[in-house]
Design a protein around this motif. Structure first.
Motif, PDB file in Angstrom:
ATOM      1  N   HIS A 109       0.834  -1.219   0.000  1.00 32.43           N
ATOM      2  CA  HIS A 109       0.000   0.000   0.000  1.00 32.43           C
ATOM      3  C   HIS A 109       0.860   1.257   0.000  1.00 32.43           C
ATOM      4  O   HIS A 109       0.615   2.193  -0.785  1.00 32.43           O
ATOM      5  CB  HIS A 109      -0.909  -0.012   1.225  1.00 32.43           C
TER       6      HIS A 109
ATOM      7  N   LEU B 270       2.571   2.268  -3.303  1.00 34.80           N
ATOM      8  CA  LEU B 270       1.712   2.790  -4.368  1.00 34.80           C
ATOM      9  C   LEU B 270       1.207   4.193  -4.079  1.00 34.80           C
ATOM     10  O   LEU B 270       0.376   4.718  -4.836  1.00 34.80           O
ATOM     11  CB  LEU B 270       0.517   1.852  -4.582  1.00 34.80           C
ATOM     12  N   HIS B 271       1.680   4.794  -3.000  1.00 32.96           N
ATOM     13  CA  HIS B 271       1.191   6.112  -2.599  1.00 32.96           C
ATOM     14  C   HIS B 271       2.361   7.054  -2.348  1.00 32.96           C
ATOM     15  O   HIS B 271       3.516   6.644  -2.309  1.00 32.96           O
ATOM     16  CB  HIS B 271       0.308   6.018  -1.348  1.00 32.96           C
TER      17      HIS B 271
ATOM     18  N   PHE C 154      -2.589   8.419  -4.383  1.00 36.61           N
ATOM     19  CA  PHE C 154      -2.196   7.236  -5.149  1.00 36.61           C
ATOM     20  C   PHE C 154      -1.351   7.668  -6.345  1.00 36.61           C
ATOM     21  O   PHE C 154      -1.746   8.551  -7.114  1.00 36.61           O
ATOM     22  CB  PHE C 154      -3.445   6.496  -5.623  1.00 36.61           C
TER      23      PHE C 154
END
Length: 305
Positions: free
Chosen positions: A43, A46-47, A65
């Motif tokens: 997570h 991807l940010h 994102f």
């Protein structure tokens, strides 16, 4: 369906749930300490944090994102590739020496004429029981020119830019040879002695038995120890991190994992660190499974034959 049949069906269903009840604690711990952290790392990778204005006040910083942007930046990072090259040279040195010594010691301890075999096994395995940080500090102080007996004897600076990789490799070899030796030796002890006796009756010497009988039998175990060693080498962190305060020749990005640590806990860029960590995990998997793919058919096919 009769009442007796329905009762038997319920009992079978309850009996089928019993194994899962025993597995539940391990599955819960695996999910909490493996699946959840890995998922959170993906997570983060991807940010990225988007800063509005001066970055002050509520809502000035928010997580957005960015897709694969962090991975593209990680793969194109020159510092990361320089770290991979250093680890490649370090890994070749460690793997050849450590696994070679482990195989040699296992073959020597498996001979009938060896003396003090139990003491030798313990002495060779004992360094593996020493924590990596403690081993790094111990060897680090032995490497310091002001304290090192090697400096007094040979006049060599073991923490110089040209020798520090050998000093780190020595720590890894010292700590890992015993474990790999024990794996190989245990496999040798499981081989029936009648096989060796048949070879001796045929006129084979102890050296020929080692080269033509024992080593082919050990092929699957050698592959197993090699895979574990490759994974550990790719993720090298303890040795350079422990020696870094003692020498100015080791950078904060000497190995890929050291770069992850710097990005996450020094510069505070958790998102880039997460993407780099995923890349390192991917490289470890590719190298491990690639090696298995190359040697699987030959080694395990011969072992099964």
């Amino acid at each position: 369906m009769s009442a007796r049949a329905a009762h038997a069906t319920r009992r079978r269903r309850r009996g089928g749930l019993v194994p899962y009840l025993f597995l539940a604690p391990a599955m819960i711990l695996f999910a909490l300490f493996m699946v959840v952290p890995i998922g959170y790392t993906v997570h983060l990778s991807l940010h990225r944090t988007k800063v509005s204005g001066l970055g002050l006040g509520k809502g000035a910083r928010k997580e957005v994102f960015v897709g694969l942007d962090n991975y593209v930046a990680a793969v194109g990072d020159g510092e990361l590739w320089a770290g991979w090259l250093r680890v490649l040279g370090y890994g070749v040195l460690v793997l050849v020496v450590m696994l070679g010594l482990a195989l040699l010691f296992a073959l020597m301890l498996d001979t009938a004429r060896v003396r003090l075999a139990r003491f030798a096994r313990i002495a060779i395995f004992l360094p593996f029981a020493v924590p990596g940080v403690a081993a790094g500090l111990m060897w680090g102080f032995l490497y310091l020119p002001s304290l090192s007996p090697f400096h007094e004897l040979f006049g060599a600076d073991l923490l110089s830019r040209t020798t520090v990789v050998y000093s780190m490799a020595n720590i890894a070899v010292w700590g890992g040879t015993g474990f790999n030796m024990l794996v190989l030796y245990t496999n040798l002890r499981a081989v029936p002695q009648s096989l060796y006796e048949a070879a001796r009756i045929d006129g084979a010497s102890e050296l020929q038995i080692a080269l033509r009988v024992k080593i082919p039998i050990l092929a699957p175990a050698i592959i197993l120890t090699t895979v574990f060693s490759v994974i550990a080498t790719v993720q090298v962190f303890t040795e350079p991190s422990t020696l870094r305060p003692l020498s100015n020749t080791i950078s904060s990005t000497w190995s890929p994992l050291m770069k992850v640590y710097r990005d996450a806990f020094v510069t505070g860029d958790l998102y880039s660190a997460a993407a780099t960590a995923i890349v390192i995990a991917g490289v470890s998997l590719v190298l491990s499974f690639g090696f298995l793919r190359v040697v699987r058919d030959r080694a395990f096919g011969e072992a099964q034959a």
